[in-house]
Design a protein around this motif. Structure first.
Motif, short mmCIF file in Angstrom:
data_model
loop_
_atom_site.label_atom_id
_atom_site.label_comp_id
_atom_site.label_asym_id
_atom_site.label_seq_id
_atom_site.Cartn_x
_atom_site.Cartn_y
_atom_site.Cartn_z
N ARG A 23 0.77 -1.18 0.06
CA ARG A 23 -0.01 0.00 0.04
C ARG A 23 0.96 1.25 0.19
NH1 ARG A 23 -2.89 -3.13 3.55
NH2 ARG A 23 -2.07 -2.24 5.10
N GLY A 24 2.01 1.50 0.87
CA GLY A 24 2.80 2.32 0.91
C GLY A 24 3.47 2.50 -0.55
N HIS A 25 3.81 1.54 -1.30
CA HIS A 25 4.43 1.81 -2.51
C HIS A 25 3.36 2.24 -3.46
CE1 HIS A 25 5.68 0.38 -6.39
NE2 HIS A 25 7.17 0.68 -6.26
N ALA A 26 2.22 1.51 -3.40
CA ALA A 26 1.13 2.28 -4.45
C ALA A 26 0.85 3.72 -4.19
CB ALA A 26 -0.18 1.40 -4.17
N GLU A 27 0.47 4.10 -2.93
CA GLU A 27 0.46 5.40 -2.54
C GLU A 27 1.69 6.50 -2.79
OE1 GLU A 27 -0.95 5.06 1.43
OE2 GLU A 27 -2.50 4.10 0.88
N GLY A 28 2.65 6.03 -2.82
CA GLY A 28 4.05 7.24 -3.05
C GLY A 28 5.24 6.48 -3.28
N ALA A 29 5.23 5.73 -4.18
CA ALA A 29 6.48 5.15 -4.75
C ALA A 29 7.68 5.91 -4.75
CB ALA A 29 6.24 4.23 -6.08
N GLY A 30 7.50 7.31 -5.18
CA GLY A 30 8.42 8.20 -5.27
C GLY A 30 9.38 8.10 -3.98
N SER A 31 8.80 7.63 -2.60
CA SER A 31 9.45 7.72 -1.54
C SER A 31 10.35 6.53 -1.35
CB SER A 31 8.55 8.05 -0.24
OG SER A 31 7.77 6.91 -0.09
N TRP A 32 10.18 5.66 -1.94
CA TRP A 32 10.88 4.27 -2.13
C TRP A 32 12.16 4.80 -3.12
CZ3 TRP A 32 9.00 -0.99 -1.77
CH2 TRP A 32 7.92 -1.12 -0.84
N GLU A 33 13.38 3.95 -2.29
CA GLU A 33 14.61 4.07 -3.33
C GLU A 33 14.60 3.24 -4.20
OE1 GLU A 33 18.43 5.65 -4.24
OE2 GLU A 33 17.21 6.34 -2.72
N ASN A 34 14.19 2.03 -4.18
CA ASN A 34 13.94 0.86 -5.43
C ASN A 34 12.63 0.74 -5.44
OD1 ASN A 34 16.97 0.26 -4.91
ND2 ASN A 34 16.18 -0.04 -2.62
N THR A 35 12.09 1.14 -6.57
CA THR A 35 10.75 1.49 -6.92
C THR A 35 10.49 0.43 -8.09
OG1 THR A 35 11.57 2.79 -8.83
CG2 THR A 35 10.56 3.85 -6.60
N ASP A 36 11.47 -0.36 -8.62
CA ASP A 36 10.93 -1.56 -9.66
C ASP A 36 11.67 -2.81 -8.96
OD1 ASP A 36 14.12 -2.02 -10.34
OD2 ASP A 36 13.80 -0.13 -11.19
N LEU A 37 10.99 -4.00 -9.31
CA LEU A 37 11.37 -5.40 -8.74
C LEU A 37 12.88 -5.66 -8.91
CD1 LEU A 37 10.26 -7.75 -7.37
CD2 LEU A 37 9.74 -8.82 -9.52
N PRO A 38 13.42 -5.37 -9.82
CA PRO A 38 14.92 -5.89 -10.06
C PRO A 38 15.70 -5.30 -8.78
CG PRO A 38 14.28 -5.63 -12.10
CD PRO A 38 13.16 -5.14 -11.24
#
Length: 82
Positions: A23-38
């Protein structure tokens, strides 16, 4: 809802924690350093390799009796489970 790994004490808590990550990724992936699966999986592997350092820096001991096989099976199953 489990939002911190410190409160994961059961299989159900772990599932809730993973859902909160999703849910956190869906709501704000921009805050994740690693946004893609690889990149996420590479960072996961790197953190697992370096976990003893994290635990040491946090003044804790790396759990030696964790069920690593369960986590590995869960990761593998997620590639095909619907």
């Amino acid at each position: 809802m489990t939002t911190s790994p410190e409160y994961v004490d059961s299989r159900e808590d772990l599932a809730a924690f993973v859902r909160s990550l999703q849910r956190g990724h869906a709501e704000g992936a921009g805050s994740w350093e690693n946004t893609d699966l690889p990149s996420f999986l590479e960072a996961l592997a790197a953190w697992i390799d370096d976990a003893d350092g994290w635990y040491s820096n946090a003044g804790r001991e790396l759990p030696v009796s964790g069920d690593w096989t369960f986590f590995a099976r869960a990761l593998r199953a997620a590639a095909i489970y619907e």
